[in-house]
Design an enzyme around this catalytic site. Structure first.
Site, PDB file in Angstrom:
ATOM      1  N   SER A 268       0.859  -1.176   0.000  1.00  0.00           N
ATOM      2  CA  SER A 268       0.000   0.000   0.000  1.00  0.00           C
ATOM      3  C   SER A 268       0.899   1.231   0.000  1.00  0.00           C
ATOM      4  O   SER A 268       1.956   1.248  -0.602  1.00  0.00           O
ATOM      5  CB  SER A 268      -0.917  -0.040   1.227  1.00  0.00           C
ATOM      6  OG  SER A 268      -1.771   1.070   1.262  1.00  0.00           O
TER       7      SER A 268
ATOM      8  N   ARG B 296      -6.175   3.609  -0.950  1.00  0.00           N
ATOM      9  CA  ARG B 296      -7.193   3.488   0.090  1.00  0.00           C
ATOM     10  C   ARG B 296      -8.341   2.583  -0.347  1.00  0.00           C
ATOM     11  O   ARG B 296      -9.121   2.108   0.485  1.00  0.00           O
ATOM     12  CB  ARG B 296      -7.704   4.890   0.448  1.00  0.00           C
ATOM     13  CG  ARG B 296      -8.457   4.956   1.734  1.00  0.00           C
ATOM     14  CD  ARG B 296      -8.489   6.338   2.327  1.00  0.00           C
ATOM     15  NE  ARG B 296      -8.647   7.403   1.361  1.00  0.00           N
ATOM     16  CZ  ARG B 296      -8.563   8.701   1.666  1.00  0.00           C
ATOM     17  NH1 ARG B 296      -8.312   9.056   2.895  1.00  0.00           N
ATOM     18  NH2 ARG B 296      -8.721   9.625   0.750  1.00  0.00           N
TER      19      ARG B 296
ATOM     20  N   VAL C 173      -7.424   3.491  10.801  1.00  0.00           N
ATOM     21  CA  VAL C 173      -6.239   3.823  10.000  1.00  0.00           C
ATOM     22  C   VAL C 173      -6.623   4.329   8.605  1.00  0.00           C
ATOM     23  O   VAL C 173      -7.746   4.163   8.152  1.00  0.00           O
ATOM     24  CB  VAL C 173      -5.285   2.617   9.888  1.00  0.00           C
ATOM     25  CG1 VAL C 173      -4.815   2.193  11.261  1.00  0.00           C
ATOM     26  CG2 VAL C 173      -5.966   1.435   9.188  1.00  0.00           C
ATOM     27  N   GLU C 174      -5.632   4.937   7.924  1.00  0.00           N
ATOM     28  CA  GLU C 174      -5.783   5.513   6.586  1.00  0.00           C
ATOM     29  C   GLU C 174      -6.941   6.511   6.505  1.00  0.00           C
ATOM     30  O   GLU C 174      -7.712   6.528   5.556  1.00  0.00           O
ATOM     31  CB  GLU C 174      -5.941   4.411   5.526  1.00  0.00           C
ATOM     32  CG  GLU C 174      -4.662   3.627   5.286  1.00  0.00           C
ATOM     33  CD  GLU C 174      -4.723   2.741   4.060  1.00  0.00           C
ATOM     34  OE1 GLU C 174      -5.715   2.813   3.315  1.00  0.00           O
ATOM     35  OE2 GLU C 174      -3.775   1.972   3.858  1.00  0.00           O
ATOM     36  N   GLY C 175      -7.068   7.315   7.531  1.00  0.00           N
ATOM     37  CA  GLY C 175      -8.138   8.303   7.602  1.00  0.00           C
ATOM     38  C   GLY C 175      -9.261   7.783   8.472  1.00  0.00           C
ATOM     39  O   GLY C 175     -10.016   6.910   8.057  1.00  0.00           O
TER      40      GLY C 175
END
Length: 836
Positions: free
Chosen positions: A214, A382, A504-506
């Site tokens: 990622s 994402r 995670v990731e926003g």
């Protein structure tokens, strides 16, 4: 017929012409000509007072003047642009880079209010290459067979060495690295499929493998690295000689990543025995996956150059660099413990770490471009890792719960026959179908060059939230079986892992409230970004020309969406076209309707609230929910077509579409109830819901159809959970559950014999095992039939059993007690009392 009635008829006919022109988005010149002809006919042959006709001609004249570009630009656009420039807030570089990241794909069509379905239907079906399929069937399957989540999470707090060795040897960390550097060069669909399979088996392994594939050093090097950096690092990353991580989050900075306090100062220092110009770095990061074992650290920091050693700027902004973790001053090794899911995650700190300038990813000329790099790659990434993990986990939960609901009996029936359990199981299957559809279609689009930033946010939020609900429903159905942790529990660790994906990731709250619509309103709208760019143009005259074109395109777009939303709501979307025929055609039509309604509601919200809409996070979230619902519904329909339109899957398709479109309706209703401008809200409600809220959620009967598909070994069940690890091998609970489900199906005629024997009075025991013995003794079952039922009962009881432990086995700091000699206690009451 009275003159008034004739006037109404003629006026309605004229209005019908105008509405039709707006509905069909007829170009302004053509629409002006047609409307003028219609008005002329009305004037010559219709009925109306001369003042009414005068008003109509004056209105027509005003519209006709809009066909004169110079007049329109000078009299209307110029003053409006001056006002607009004062209204639009200055956009920071980080905001601009986030808005410009990625591409606009199908979501742009949905934002238009008039989606061109060919842009979606022309996308090829999701399909792996032969090489990718072989990797899924080979190394991925073998890895899943090696994984023991209880051993990983409770006994070792890590994956065992043979598993680590296998992961590195088979290049699981190198799925996105091109073959020329020693990687596998898999498509986004293949990466999602591999991760989904692993996630159905182990949250720890899926998290560990997901990160290097990622947003991280490999991804950033591929897109921005110098050739020298690629040649040095990518082969080492592909072979496993280097373990990567990427450090962004700091103790003081979470979601607002652009405000990081970690910094680097350009200065002179010693490197490999020579004095060079480099960067002295200081950082304090946390929540960094693979940081405890990483050998190469991707670092985001703010770069300063006070002595102007590399240019004229004092501050360059966020920059990304690669830092070897064996340098003096680098701290790694300590670990966080995220909710009993012990993937390698921990803090990292750096104190006066000196690196050369070419540590910057892309070299010194990429200084200050770190934020742009991150948001550009996140715009696609994402949509892959976390949604894929959600897909695998949801498939595993649905597969297991369907079988469990068939083999677990209460009150003489499989628990799946109870409507309360069935409601949860239908919801699990429906959400899993939505997740599958979104992941497979969107990753296929990414594989063909799209970087859809807004759909990525939609998938990240909604796939993880639906997976959270699937996990909760699975736990509810399993009851105590799901709660008691141990080697026999196949749900508990997945349930514990869900908040990690949410965060995670926003973080999901941020993603829903600010990103999906906040970014989509500007990025996907056909005209808003063009208007903003025109207003920001320092050349006023050039900006005026661009603004004029965008403004009047926007006006026509809004009028058309008003007409389309009203007509489609009145007709229940029956007048709009569908790209397919058959039972799913109506869902395409309803998406068309809600596309127009959403586009209109978005325009009205932006017009009445302006820049304050960004602060009205609940309104923004509702608009984002509507947008997400129609996007996900379109993914469901596309996935159904890609799978060959299997008729037996229609209950899942109908449940998914009805759930999503009903949600779109209700969120629009919530927006209208809370829009501050009540006059605008009332007018908007008249256009969007002239017949009231007429769309309904799925019927209970539909849910029961889905339950029947899930608690029996159907092709629908197989297709729905095709990406999960369900092999019937030692240590695989999903395989054992499927074996039990098949055995229960085979034994159903024997169960019927048991019930008949009980009604005949041949069986008196309440114990199921004793009932089999009595039925055999009474001749209701022969020996083979009785043995078959006993074998099924043994399998079911083993699958329904839970673990128990000695007290000393559970604590991390307890020890097994030493054996003690038994003491003989005197039997007389006096001595017993004294001893006690």
């Amino acid at each position: 017929m009275t003159s008034f009635i004739l006037w109404l008829i003629w006026t309605a006919a004229l209005a019908g012409v105008v509405i039709t022109l707006a509905y069909r988005r007829t170009p302004l010149r053509t629409a002006t000509a047609v409307a003028g002809a219609a008005l002329a006919v009305y004037t010559l042959f219709g009925v109306g007072h001369w003042l009414w006709l005068l008003l109509l001609w004056l209105a027509f004249g005003g519209v006709a003047l809009l066909n004169l570009p110079d007049f329109r630009r000078e009299r209307i656009s110029r003053p409006l642009l001056k006002i607009y420039r004062g209204m639009v807030p200055d956009m920071s570089d980080t905001e601009r880079e986030a808005l410009e990241a990625g591409t606009v794909w199908w979501e742009g069509e949905l934002f238009s209010g008039l989606p061109d379905w060919s842009k979606l239907t022309y996308l090829p079906p999701a399909e792996l290459t032969a090489e990718e399929q072989a990797f899924v069937d080979g190394p991925t399957q073998r890895l899943c067979e090696m994984l023991d989540e209880w051993q990983i999470t409770h006994e070792l707090a890590d994956m065992p060495k043979p598993v680590w060795d296998f992961i590195l040897k088979e290049r699981f960390f190198a799925m996105i690295i091109p073959k020329e550097y020693g990687g596998l060069e898999f498509s986004p669909l293949a990466v999602a499929t591999v991760l989904g399979r692993i996630a159905s088996r182990s949250a720890v392994a899926a998290s560990t493998i997901g990160v290097p594939n990622s947003l991280g050093p490999a991804e950033l090097l591929l897109h921005y690295g110098t050739e020298e950096q690629k040649r040095h690092y990518l082969p080492r990353l592909a072979s496993g000689k280097e373990i990567p991580c990427f450090a962004l989050t700091s103790p003081r900075v979470g979601s607002d990543a652009s405000a990081i306090t970690d910094y680097g100062v350009v200065c002179k220092g010693e490197w490999q025995g020579k004095e060079i110009v480099g960067i002295r770095l200081n950082w304090d990061k946390r929540y960094i996956t693979l940081a405890p074992i990483a050998t190469i650290l991707g670092l985001a920091f703010k770069l300063y150059d006070p002595d102007h050693l590399i240019g004229e700027q004092d501050e360059y902004g966020i920059t990304a660099a690669l830092i070897p973790t064996d340098l003096p001053g680098v701290e790694t090794g300590r670990r966080h413990f995220p909710l009993n899911i012990p993937f390698q995650n921990g803090p990292t700190r750096g104190k006066d770490v000196f690196v050369p300038l070419d540590a910057i990813i892309g070299g010194p000329e990429r200084a200050g471009q770190g934020w742009k790099m991150l948001v550009e790659q996140l715009s696609a990434g994402r949509a892959i890792v976390l949604p894929a993990n959600s897909m695998g986990g949801s498939q595993a939960g649905t597969w297991a719960t369907g079988a469990y609901a068939r083999i677990r009996r209460q009150f003489g029936l499989p628990i799946g026959k109870f409507e309360g359990v069935g409601e949860a199981l239908a919801r699990m299957a429906g959400y899993t179908y939505i997740i599958n559809s979104a992941v497979k279609v969107t990753t296929t689009a990414i594989g063909r060059g799209e970087k859809p930033a807004v759909p990525s946010a939609i998938l990240k939020y909604h796939c993880t939230e639906m997976a959270r609900q699937v996990a909760a429903d699975a736990m509810d159905v399993h009851g105590g079986k799901g709660i008691m942790l141990g080697p026999k529990n196949y749900l508990g660790r997945g349930y514990q892992a869900i908040p990690i994906a949410i965060t995670v990731e926003g973080a999901n709250i941020l993603t829903r409230s600010l990103i999906i619509f906040g970014q989509g309103a500007v990025r996907c709208h056909p005209f808003v970004l063009k208007e903003m760019e025109a207003a920001a143009d320092k050349d006023f005259e050039r900006g005026l020309r661009q603004f004029d074109e965008a403004l009047f395109g926007h006006v026509g777009y809004a009028i058309s969406n008003a007409a389309r939303a009203w007509v489609l709501a009145l007709t229940h979307a029956r007048l709009t076209q569908s790209p397919v025929f058959g039972p799913t055609a109506r869902y395409y039509q309803h998406i068309n309707r809600y596309s127009a309604a959403f586009a209109l509601a978005a325009d009205v919200s932006m017009l009445t609230l302006g820049g304050s809409l960004k602060r009205k996070e609940q309104l923004s979230a509702r608009l984002g929910d509507v947008f997400s619902a129609i996007y996900l519904a379109s993914m469901v329909l596309k996935h159904y077509e890609d799978q060959g339109r299997p008729e037996e899957d229609l209950p899942l398709v109908e449940w998914a579409c009805r759930t999503l479109l009903y949600r779109a309706q209700e969120q629009l209703h919530g927006l209208l109830r809370n829009l501050p401008n009540r006059l605008a809200a009332g007018l908007l409600r008249m256009l969007v819901f002239p017949r009231g809220r007429s769309y309904f959620a799925p019927a209970d009967e539909l849910g029961q159809q889905i339950v029947d598909l899930m608690i029996h070994p159907t092709q629908t069940r197989q297709r729905l959970c095709a990406d999960a690890f369900t092999a019937d091998v030692p240590g695989s609970p999903l395989g054992a559950l499927q074996r039990a489900l098949l055995a229960a199906e085979d034994a159903e005629p024997l169960q019927a014999k048991l019930r008949e024997a009980r009604r005949a009075g041949l069986i008196g025991s309440e114990d199921p095992r004793q009932q089999i013995d009595e039925a055999e003794q009474a001749g209701a079952l022969d020996a083979a039939e009785a043995a078959q039922l006993r074998a099924l009962d043994d399998l079911v009881m083993e699958l329904c059993s839970v673990d128990d432990f000695e007290g000393w086995e559970l604590g991390t700091k307890t020890r097994k007690p030493r054996a003690r000699k038994k003491k003989t206690v005197a039997k007389s009451p006096e001595l017993r009392a004294a001893a006690s």
